[in-house]
Motif scaffolding. Structure first.
Motif, PDB file in Angstrom:
ATOM      1  N   ALA A 106     165.313  35.262 142.834  1.00  0.00           N
ATOM      2  CA  ALA A 106     164.065  35.702 142.991  1.00  0.00           C
ATOM      3  C   ALA A 106     163.930  36.760 144.052  1.00  0.00           C
ATOM      4  N   LEU A 107     164.927  36.933 145.047  1.00  0.00           N
ATOM      5  CA  LEU A 107     165.013  37.913 146.023  1.00  0.00           C
ATOM      6  C   LEU A 107     165.240  39.327 145.226  1.00  0.00           C
ATOM      7  N   ASN A 108     166.197  39.273 144.282  1.00  0.00           N
ATOM      8  CA  ASN A 108     166.347  40.536 143.745  1.00  0.00           C
ATOM      9  C   ASN A 108     165.264  41.009 142.814  1.00  0.00           C
ATOM     10  N   MET A 109     164.633  40.266 142.093  1.00  0.00           N
ATOM     11  CA  MET A 109     163.441  40.508 141.235  1.00  0.00           C
ATOM     12  C   MET A 109     162.547  40.857 141.852  1.00  0.00           C
ATOM     13  N   GLY A 110     162.122  40.237 142.920  1.00  0.00           N
ATOM     14  CA  GLY A 110     161.139  40.906 143.785  1.00  0.00           C
ATOM     15  C   GLY A 110     161.184  41.958 144.511  1.00  0.00           C
ATOM     16  N   ASN A 154     144.293  43.356 141.916  1.00  0.00           N
ATOM     17  CA  ASN A 154     144.054  42.678 140.794  1.00  0.00           C
ATOM     18  C   ASN A 154     145.180  41.974 140.394  1.00  0.00           C
ATOM     19  N   MET A 155     145.233  41.043 139.495  1.00  0.00           N
ATOM     20  CA  MET A 155     146.224  40.379 138.837  1.00  0.00           C
ATOM     21  C   MET A 155     147.296  41.708 138.291  1.00  0.00           C
ATOM     22  N   SER A 156     148.676  41.243 138.178  1.00  0.00           N
ATOM     23  CA  SER A 156     149.486  42.413 137.580  1.00  0.00           C
ATOM     24  C   SER A 156     149.940  41.703 136.325  1.00  0.00           C
ATOM     25  N   ALA A 157     150.065  42.581 135.358  1.00  0.00           N
ATOM     26  CA  ALA A 157     150.595  42.003 134.197  1.00  0.00           C
ATOM     27  C   ALA A 157     152.208  42.486 133.973  1.00  0.00           C
ATOM     28  N   ILE A 158     152.398  43.854 134.371  1.00  0.00           N
ATOM     29  CA  ILE A 158     154.020  44.190 134.063  1.00  0.00           C
ATOM     30  C   ILE A 158     154.834  43.669 135.026  1.00  0.00           C
ATOM     31  N   THR A 159     154.579  43.575 136.513  1.00  0.00           N
ATOM     32  CA  THR A 159     155.611  42.960 137.440  1.00  0.00           C
ATOM     33  C   THR A 159     155.386  41.520 137.289  1.00  0.00           C
ATOM     34  N   ALA A 160     154.410  40.724 136.971  1.00  0.00           N
ATOM     35  CA  ALA A 160     154.089  39.324 136.692  1.00  0.00           C
ATOM     36  C   ALA A 160     154.884  39.029 135.582  1.00  0.00           C
ATOM     37  N   SER A 161     155.234  39.984 134.645  1.00  0.00           N
ATOM     38  CA  SER A 161     156.322  39.496 133.434  1.00  0.00           C
ATOM     39  C   SER A 161     157.589  39.396 133.785  1.00  0.00           C
ATOM     40  N   MET A 162     157.944  40.411 134.779  1.00  0.00           N
ATOM     41  CA  MET A 162     159.111  40.397 135.444  1.00  0.00           C
ATOM     42  C   MET A 162     159.663  39.066 136.175  1.00  0.00           C
ATOM     43  N   MET A 163     158.705  38.635 137.059  1.00  0.00           N
ATOM     44  CA  MET A 163     158.685  37.588 137.910  1.00  0.00           C
ATOM     45  C   MET A 163     158.431  36.269 137.528  1.00  0.00           C
ATOM     46  N   ALA A 164     158.000  36.199 136.343  1.00  0.00           N
ATOM     47  CA  ALA A 164     157.855  34.953 135.687  1.00  0.00           C
ATOM     48  C   ALA A 164     158.689  34.453 134.693  1.00  0.00           C
ATOM     49  N   PRO A 206     161.629  27.168 136.924  1.00  0.00           N
ATOM     50  CA  PRO A 206     160.343  28.255 137.023  1.00  0.00           C
ATOM     51  C   PRO A 206     159.619  27.700 138.270  1.00  0.00           C
ATOM     52  N   SER A 207     159.830  26.619 138.450  1.00  0.00           N
ATOM     53  CA  SER A 207     159.044  26.046 139.724  1.00  0.00           C
ATOM     54  C   SER A 207     159.162  27.068 141.238  1.00  0.00           C
ATOM     55  N   GLY A 208     160.383  27.773 141.112  1.00  0.00           N
ATOM     56  CA  GLY A 208     160.763  28.468 142.382  1.00  0.00           C
ATOM     57  C   GLY A 208     160.669  30.096 142.074  1.00  0.00           C
ATOM     58  N   ARG A 209     160.101  30.433 140.847  1.00  0.00           N
ATOM     59  CA  ARG A 209     159.968  31.756 140.578  1.00  0.00           C
ATOM     60  C   ARG A 209     158.809  32.694 141.581  1.00  0.00           C
ATOM     61  N   TYR A 210     157.785  31.686 142.184  1.00  0.00           N
ATOM     62  CA  TYR A 210     156.975  32.259 143.091  1.00  0.00           C
ATOM     63  C   TYR A 210     157.609  32.944 144.226  1.00  0.00           C
ATOM     64  N   TRP A 211     158.696  32.741 144.397  1.00  0.00           N
ATOM     65  CA  TRP A 211     159.398  33.382 145.586  1.00  0.00           C
ATOM     66  C   TRP A 211     159.364  34.996 145.475  1.00  0.00           C
ATOM     67  N   ALA A 214     157.410  36.642 143.971  1.00  0.00           N
ATOM     68  CA  ALA A 214     156.389  37.273 143.999  1.00  0.00           C
ATOM     69  C   ALA A 214     156.264  37.482 145.561  1.00  0.00           C
ATOM     70  N   VAL A 215     156.592  36.634 146.330  1.00  0.00           N
ATOM     71  CA  VAL A 215     156.518  36.487 147.620  1.00  0.00           C
ATOM     72  C   VAL A 215     157.257  37.654 148.308  1.00  0.00           C
ATOM     73  N   VAL A 216     158.381  37.777 147.722  1.00  0.00           N
ATOM     74  CA  VAL A 216     159.312  38.920 148.136  1.00  0.00           C
ATOM     75  C   VAL A 216     158.702  40.332 148.055  1.00  0.00           C
ATOM     76  N   SER A 217     158.100  40.239 146.795  1.00  0.00           N
ATOM     77  CA  SER A 217     157.305  41.759 146.305  1.00  0.00           C
ATOM     78  C   SER A 217     156.220  42.184 147.411  1.00  0.00           C
ATOM     79  N   GLY A 218     155.537  40.979 147.910  1.00  0.00           N
ATOM     80  CA  GLY A 218     154.594  41.040 148.822  1.00  0.00           C
ATOM     81  C   GLY A 218     155.019  41.713 149.903  1.00  0.00           C
ATOM     82  N   ILE A 219     156.181  41.127 150.351  1.00  0.00           N
ATOM     83  CA  ILE A 219     156.733  41.431 151.831  1.00  0.00           C
ATOM     84  C   ILE A 219     157.212  43.072 151.669  1.00  0.00           C
ATOM     85  N   CYS A 220     157.598  43.419 150.543  1.00  0.00           N
ATOM     86  CA  CYS A 220     158.224  44.830 150.187  1.00  0.00           C
ATOM     87  C   CYS A 220     157.073  45.523 150.258  1.00  0.00           C
ATOM     88  N   TYR A 221     155.863  45.267 149.584  1.00  0.00           N
ATOM     89  CA  TYR A 221     154.773  46.260 149.583  1.00  0.00           C
ATOM     90  C   TYR A 221     154.083  46.265 151.102  1.00  0.00           C
TER      91      TYR A 221
END
Length: 396
Positions: free
Chosen positions: A9-13, A269-279, A287-292, A294-301
């Motif tokens: 999750a860290l790497n993908m985020g 708005n909701m993302s389609a491309i990065t969401a497909s990467m992180m889902a 699957p229940s831990g993949r939300y991390w 998105a959290v990591v991507s938010g920290i990077c943003y």
């Protein structure tokens, strides 16, 4: 919550944040500049747009426990880049951004409004998006004809990245763009390293409102953001088995968009491309831990937001044609997808064709942009032809 964290999750985020930012920051800058923003105002808008999607990308995944990735409205920024500057300048554009954000919030409160947007035939919505993207997608070819030595290396890097991995295309193009700036721009044109600030320098413009900007900019921007980003973003999460509370997510992203809009920031708005990467499985086996991711991507943003002034300063060194060329390359995949969807119905080709041509023409009528008239004409022809087809006897 901590037990759900994984290195995958860290790497993908981190990867998703880098791809999302690198692929579209030039589009955001082009859109704000086209609306009359100065470099300082564009940097302010970029800063708040990045902060907005960063906060949402941390907050929503934590609350929903889903990889609810959030991005800025890339097609919306492309629409702004292809739209004539409003008579009231950037202040009037800021007013339109506020109205657009308010419509997104209203959609989350009034479900019927969301159903009305979803009722627009998909080929018409796709044709609108394709028409809006057309002008920027032509930019690489036009720039190649006028500044070949600057643009050709960027195009070659994009093609190489595309052949290797679709997600690598824009990062490689952006890296090459930076190298072109360093190697091809006159030394006197480089800013003093001490003068490039990494702290946000805020330049705020008082908003102004008009009926023309509401119809010509705010309404098309709202439709493009909904049809081009939010609806596909919801679909990605649902296809990957995640429950989605659409009204709640629309209210959340709409409220954040409303808070950042006065600073010249485009909607988030909701993302389609990065969401497909992180889902997907690359973000973790569970699957229940993949939300991390998105959290990591938010920290990077959030971290990337503080580079807004430096990014804008460096981008300002390049000729405008080169910046729009980079933006156009980033939009080509979206343009291909939109045109394919627009002409997917063999029995309904004229309506999306007219929507595409009017939206892409850059025309305006009564001070209202072609994006609005394109949708209006397309929906009218679609409905008339559908009625005619129903009344035709079989085999006629």
């Amino acid at each position: 919550m901590i037990k759900d964290f994984s290195l995958s999750a860290l790497n993908m985020g981190v990867l998703a944040a880098f791809v999302g930012y690198a692929a579209s920051f030039a589009i955001v800058l082009a859109g704000l500049t086209a609306m009359g923003a100065s470099d300082a105002q564009a940097a302010t808008g970029l800063f708040f747009a990045t902060i907005g999607m960063g906060i949402c990308s941390i907050w929503l995944p934590v609350v929903t426990r889903t990889p609810a990735a959030v991005a800025w409205s890339t097609p919306g920024a492309a629409f702004l880049a292809a739209t004539a500057m409003l008579a009231g300048g950037f202040g009037e554009a800021v007013g339109a951004l506020i109205i657009c954000a308010g419509l997104i919030v209203l959609t989350g409160i009034v479900p019927a409004l969301g159903r009305a947007v979803a009722a627009i035939p998909k080929p018409i919505a796709s044709a609108l998006l394709a028409g809006v993207l057309l002008k920027l997608c032509l930019a690489p070819a036009l720039a190649l004809g006028t500044l070949p030595l600057l643009v050709l290396p960027i195009v070659v890097a994009w093609v190489v990245g595309l052949a290797w991995n679709r997600l690598a295309a824009m990062p490689l193009a952006v890296v090459t763009f930076v190298l072109v700036l360093v190697l091809a721009v006159e030394p006197s044109g480089h800013p003093d390293a001490a003068a490039v600030s990494w702290a946000p320098v805020l330049d705020i413009v008082p908003p102004s409102f008009s009926l023309q900007s509401a119809i010509s900019v705010a309404l098309p921007l709202y439709l493009i953001t909904m049809a081009g980003q939010n609806i596909p973003g919801f679909a990605v999460l649902e296809l990957n088995g995640y429950g989605v509370n659409r009204p709640s997510l629309l209210r959340s992203t709409g409220i954040v968009s409303l808070l950042i809009a006065p600073f010249g920031a485009i909607p988030v708005n909701m993302s389609a491309i990065t969401a497909s990467m992180m889902a997907g499985e690359d973000a973790g086996r569970d699957p229940s831990g993949r939300y991390w991711a998105a959290v990591v991507s938010g920290i990077c943003y959030v971290a990337l937001a503080f580079a807004a002034t430096a990014v804008t300063s460096l981008a300002s060194l390049a000729p405008t044609a080169v910046i729009t060329a980079v933006a156009g390359l980033a939009l080509i995949p979206a343009f291909v997808a939109a045109t394919t969807a627009a002409f997917s119905r063999a029995d309904q080709l004229e309506a999306p064709a007219l929507t595409f041509l009017i939206a892409g023409s850059g025309m305006s009528l009564l001070g209202i942009s072609g994006a609005f008239w394109g949708v209006l004409a397309g929906v009218a022809i679609w409905g008339a032809k559908a009625v005619f087809q129903r009344e035709q006897p079989p085999g006629a």
